[in-house]
Design a protein around this motif. Structure first.
Motif, PDB file in Angstrom:
ATOM      1  N   UNK A 192      -0.967 -13.351   3.011  1.00 52.64           N
ATOM      2  CA  UNK A 192      -2.393 -13.476   3.323  1.00 52.64           C
ATOM      3  C   UNK A 192      -3.045 -12.103   3.429  1.00 52.64           C
ATOM      4  N   UNK A 193      -2.352 -11.144   4.066  1.00 50.83           N
ATOM      5  CA  UNK A 193      -2.878  -9.775   4.140  1.00 50.83           C
ATOM      6  C   UNK A 193      -3.021  -9.179   2.739  1.00 50.83           C
ATOM      7  N   UNK A 194      -2.000  -9.360   1.913  1.00 44.40           N
ATOM      8  CA  UNK A 194      -2.050  -8.782   0.566  1.00 44.40           C
ATOM      9  C   UNK A 194      -3.161  -9.394  -0.273  1.00 44.40           C
ATOM     10  N   UNK A 245      -2.660  -8.888  13.521  1.00 46.69           N
ATOM     11  CA  UNK A 245      -1.367  -8.976  12.848  1.00 46.69           C
ATOM     12  C   UNK A 245      -0.484  -9.944  13.607  1.00 46.69           C
ATOM     13  N   UNK A 246       0.579 -10.387  12.961  1.00 48.73           N
ATOM     14  CA  UNK A 246       1.534 -11.312  13.574  1.00 48.73           C
ATOM     15  C   UNK A 246       2.815 -10.548  13.875  1.00 48.73           C
ATOM     16  N   UNK A 297       0.408  -2.807   8.929  1.00 47.34           N
ATOM     17  CA  UNK A 297      -0.862  -2.810   9.648  1.00 47.34           C
ATOM     18  C   UNK A 297      -1.930  -2.046   8.861  1.00 47.34           C
ATOM     19  N   UNK A 298      -3.170  -2.237   9.259  1.00 46.96           N
ATOM     20  CA  UNK A 298      -4.275  -1.514   8.649  1.00 46.96           C
ATOM     21  C   UNK A 298      -4.136  -0.017   8.930  1.00 46.96           C
ATOM     22  N   UNK A 323       8.047  -4.814  18.839  1.00 46.16           N
ATOM     23  CA  UNK A 323       7.996  -6.015  18.002  1.00 46.16           C
ATOM     24  C   UNK A 323       7.978  -5.656  16.517  1.00 46.16           C
ATOM     25  N   UNK A 324       8.486  -6.566  15.710  1.00 43.77           N
ATOM     26  CA  UNK A 324       8.430  -6.407  14.257  1.00 43.77           C
ATOM     27  C   UNK A 324       7.131  -7.011  13.732  1.00 43.77           C
ATOM     28  N   UNK A 325       6.546  -6.356  12.747  1.00 43.78           N
ATOM     29  CA  UNK A 325       5.306  -6.839  12.149  1.00 43.78           C
ATOM     30  C   UNK A 325       5.653  -7.843  11.050  1.00 43.78           C
TER      31      UNK A 325
END
Length: 488
Positions: A260-262, A463-464, A481-482, A474-476
């Motif tokens: 979704x980010x891409x 982000x999740x 990230x932006x 935590x792992x992204x």
């Protein structure tokens, strides 16, 4: 500086022309100088994106550009994601049975919805495509404790008699034959369930204690309570079963959120002046679908419209060079949700690369850049605080302190995040009042701090994240990230 250069050049030309007495030539040359200077400044100040200059400005070409960009990445984020096998659902029900024993409960009762989907892969729409109806169809999971102390899950379905065969055809993920407690239209379904609590009519069990989730409709809870069941709301170890994700779940969440980010990033490269919020939304949705991701919400907001975090305007605002674009979007893959947000400038607003270029920016653009960085710092602070055994409240407070200390505390108007899985918004919820919930390894959350300035603009980064072991960061799960408003 540029204005001074133009004035000096014009004055010099005027002096020279005055000696010739030619007014017409003077006017022509003055216009030529001003025009040439303006063109020089516009072309030399920044370098425009070559792809943007060569792209025709139509909706169809915008969509084609976006989809082609997205597909040309090769979609590597899909490589490790796959539909869940039956064994995953069997293990979930086993985990549920163990949790029921720990919480001192006789059963867990759910109707089709997100929780039913988690345990038996059936959503509300899978069962009733028309509308939720009045006839209860319930999944009842009992814990059965053997003589050796081993706990096993026993699952039955309370179902209208005429719907039993349709229920069998749903293909629910079970190794064994499905077991039904059927009821006729003129029967009391809750009394029927209680009479058959032990699998036969061997006698009515006294006050079975059952847990329901927040999707259970009121009339079913009341009907159960009026017919001898002790009904309690979701909580304890039972609630935590769905909160902790398995490796397969994590890979699906990683795939759908990274994808979704891409999609947003690749779509952004194709944007041009004059697009409306609704047009951007439609193209982004179709871009997601091209990779097999199914959008279920998409919020596209420009400038002051983004000062309301979830929008509410009519989608007609037009894109301009200095517009701050906020996109909050979610899609589904194999039943799991994405929920990400990016805030950025369009590609035809060139990024300043020198102090001189930055100095020429308007005060509003400078404030946008400052707030953008502030919100990213707040998200970073929430991530540093997000570790096993931290309270849900502490994550919110870590981000909120950053924004408040910068003087924008009143403009951060919502919680910092929420759990995510099959449902985009699921417990636990990270707000400053949730001091009781402790994070566990394997939980997944959004982090989405924001600043919303009414009549000006809004900024949110989302982000999740996956909670690690101990004090591990935590792992992204949403890729990367932006980096900045020109690199979201």
């Amino acid at each position: 500086m540029a204005a001074n250069m133009d004035e000096k050049a014009s004055a010099q030309i005027s002096l020279e022309l005055s000696s010739t007495g030619s007014y017409r030539v003077k006017r022509c040359l003055l216009a030529a100088i001003v025009f040439a200077s303006t063109c020089f400044l516009l072309t030399s100040r920044y370098t425009y994106n070559t792809h943007f200059n060569s792209s025709p400005h139509t909706i169809s070409s915008f969509q084609k550009c976006s989809i082609n960009n997205f597909l040309s990445t090769g979609l590597p984020f899909l490589d490790n994601a796959a539909p869940l096998p039956i064994s995953e659902f069997v293990q979930r029900r086993q985990n549920l049975a163990t949790a029921l024993v720990a919480d001192g409960l006789d059963a867990f009762v759910v109707e089709p919805g997100y929780t039913f989907q988690y345990y038996a892969n059936i959503s509300q729409k899978d069962w009733e495509v028309w509308e939720p109806e009045e006839r209860p169809f319930l999944m009842v999971v009992h814990p059965v404790v053997g003589h050796d102390g081993e706990v096993k899950a026993k699952t039955r379905f309370l179902c209208p008699s005429f719907e039993v065969e349709r229920a069998r055809l749903l293909g629910m993920p079970f190794d064994d034959e499905l077991e039904f407690v059927s009821w006729e239209e003129h029967w009391n379904p809750y009394e029927t369930l209680r009479e058959n609590w032990n699998g036969d009519k061997s006698g009515i069990v006294k006050d079975p204690k059952v847990m329901v989730d927040d999707e259970m409709r009121d009339f079913i809870q009341r009907g159960s309570g009026e017919n001898g069941f002790e009904v309690v709301g979701l909580g304890g170890e039972v609630e935590r079963v769905k909160q902790t994700k398995t490796k397969r779940e994590i890979e699906i969440l990683r795939a759908v959120n990274t994808g979704t980010v891409e999609a947003v990033r690749e779509m952004r490269k194709c944007m041009y002046p004059g697009l409306t919020e609704d047009e951007v939304m439609e193209v982004l949705d179709n871009t997601l679908r091209a990779a097999g991701l199914e959008p279920f919400f998409d919020i596209v907001l420009f400038d002051e419209n983004a000062s309301n975090p979830h929008g509410g305007t009519d989608g007609s605002k037009v894109l301009e060079a200095e517009t701050f674009v906020l996109i909050d979007v979610g899609a589904h893959l194999y039943g799991y949700s994405s929920d990400i947000c990016r805030t950025f400038f369009p590609p035809f607003n060139p990024k300043p690369t020198t102090p001189v270029e930055f100095a020429t920016l308007s005060s509003l653009v400078k404030e946008k850049l400052s707030v953008w960085d502030l919100v990213l710092d707040a998200q970073t602070a929430s991530m540093v605080a997000m570790h096993a055994n931290a309270t849900a409240a502490s994550i919110d407070i870590a981000a909120r302190n950053i924004i408040s200390d910068a003087g924008y505390g009143d403009a951060f108007t919502h919680r910092v995040g929420h759990g995510i899985g099959i449902k985009a918004h699921e417990s636990p919820y990270m707000n400053k009042g949730n001091t009781e919930t402790l994070l566990r390894q394997g939980m997944t959350f959004t982090s989405e701090p924001g600043v919303y300035l009414v009549d000006k603009f809004g900024v949110r980064h989302e982000d999740v994240l996956l909670v690690g072991e101990g004090d591990e960061l935590p792992k992204v799960l949403s890729g990367t990230r932006a980096v900045g408003p020109w690199d979201p």
